[in-house]
Design a protein around this motif. Sequence first.
Motif, mmCIF file in Angstrom:
data_model
loop_
_atom_site.group_PDB
_atom_site.id
_atom_site.type_symbol
_atom_site.label_atom_id
_atom_site.label_comp_id
_atom_site.label_asym_id
_atom_site.label_seq_id
_atom_site.Cartn_x
_atom_site.Cartn_y
_atom_site.Cartn_z
ATOM 1 N N ARG A 43 0.250 -7.613 -1.647
ATOM 2 C CA ARG A 43 -0.311 -6.582 -2.513
ATOM 3 C C ARG A 43 0.731 -6.095 -3.515
ATOM 4 N N ARG A 44 1.987 -5.979 -3.084
ATOM 5 C CA ARG A 44 3.033 -5.601 -4.033
ATOM 6 C C ARG A 44 3.159 -6.636 -5.145
ATOM 7 N N ALA A 45 3.081 -7.907 -4.784
ATOM 8 C CA ALA A 45 3.201 -8.973 -5.782
ATOM 9 C C ALA A 45 2.021 -8.950 -6.752
ATOM 10 N N VAL A 46 0.825 -8.741 -6.236
ATOM 11 C CA VAL A 46 -0.367 -8.665 -7.087
ATOM 12 C C VAL A 46 -0.229 -7.513 -8.080
ATOM 13 N N LEU A 47 0.119 -6.340 -7.578
ATOM 14 C CA LEU A 47 0.216 -5.167 -8.437
ATOM 15 C C LEU A 47 1.337 -5.311 -9.461
ATOM 16 N N GLY A 48 2.459 -5.895 -9.048
ATOM 17 C CA GLY A 48 3.563 -6.088 -9.969
ATOM 18 C C GLY A 48 3.192 -7.009 -11.120
ATOM 19 N N ASP A 110 2.608 3.059 -10.139
ATOM 20 C CA ASP A 110 3.559 2.216 -10.876
ATOM 21 C C ASP A 110 4.991 2.604 -10.539
ATOM 22 N N ALA A 111 5.265 3.915 -10.613
ATOM 23 C CA ALA A 111 6.627 4.396 -10.370
ATOM 24 C C ALA A 111 7.064 4.117 -8.942
ATOM 25 N N LEU A 112 6.170 4.347 -7.985
ATOM 26 C CA LEU A 112 6.521 4.116 -6.585
ATOM 27 C C LEU A 112 6.705 2.632 -6.319
ATOM 28 N N VAL A 116 10.085 0.704 -4.954
ATOM 29 C CA VAL A 116 10.074 -0.191 -3.795
ATOM 30 C C VAL A 116 10.626 -1.559 -4.177
ATOM 31 N N GLU A 117 10.149 -2.114 -5.279
ATOM 32 C CA GLU A 117 10.578 -3.451 -5.676
ATOM 33 C C GLU A 117 12.047 -3.486 -6.065
ATOM 34 N N ASN A 118 12.561 -2.394 -6.599
ATOM 35 C CA ASN A 118 13.988 -2.349 -6.931
ATOM 36 C C ASN A 118 14.851 -2.533 -5.702
ATOM 37 N N ARG A 119 14.367 -2.035 -4.553
ATOM 38 C CA ARG A 119 15.120 -2.225 -3.303
ATOM 39 C C ARG A 119 15.230 -3.709 -2.970
ATOM 40 N N VAL A 125 17.205 -4.726 0.763
ATOM 41 C CA VAL A 125 16.128 -4.680 1.746
ATOM 42 C C VAL A 125 15.244 -5.903 1.549
ATOM 43 N N SER A 126 14.913 -6.585 2.637
ATOM 44 C CA SER A 126 14.064 -7.767 2.558
ATOM 45 C C SER A 126 12.601 -7.378 2.359
ATOM 46 N N GLU A 127 11.779 -8.348 1.952
ATOM 47 C CA GLU A 127 10.343 -8.098 1.779
ATOM 48 C C GLU A 127 9.713 -7.665 3.109
#
Length: 209
Positions: A43-48, A110-112, A116-119, A125-127
């Motif tokens: 879901r993170r990848a889709v949204l990104g 978007d900001a959150l 998360v992705e910056n980590r 931090v791993s996926e």
Amino acid sequence: MAADTYSDNDSTDTRRAFPDGPWADAEGFDVDRAFETLASAPRRAVLGHLAAVEWEDVDALVDRVAARLPADRETLAVALEHVHLPYLDAVGYVAYDHPWVEYAAPRELDALREAVENRSEAGSVSEDALDVICGLLADPLRRGTLLALDRHGTLNVRDVAAHVAVDHPELTADDVALRLHHIHLPRLADAGAIEYDPETTLATPVLPE
């Protein structure tokens, strides 16, 4: 890595992960749902990807996500079409009308998501660990617990509950203490975010090395 734990290096970021930002006090923004949504690498990848292109057809979206994640493309396609995209549509973060997917998430998400992705992109931090961290932070009592321990260090369960209950007037401190002791503190401890002794009821934050 097990589904509900992370490595020693991952755990050092847990209690300080994403406490502040435009999502924290935004009126009408469901922080619990946002973290629940982001507790999934697909879901993170889709949204990104959709945040960058605004809309995409499903086949191209599967290709983009498959290029980012170590997953079989066919398995991923089934998961996206039958699980993740319907979920994202139901919570209002995308508009899904097969074969098209359009981005519809608010700026707070978007900001959150970017935080998360910056980590992950920084390599700290791993996926898999991000899945766990976001899952832990999807509950307001756990978020409050981590914040209290970050600010005050080792506390017993009643002291943690007193701090957390301030933001939850619908619950008494005793109600919060029971939930923390039986549910949330053990889960945080199992994940490596804190140390918790159920006999003494002392909770200790896991400090960065």
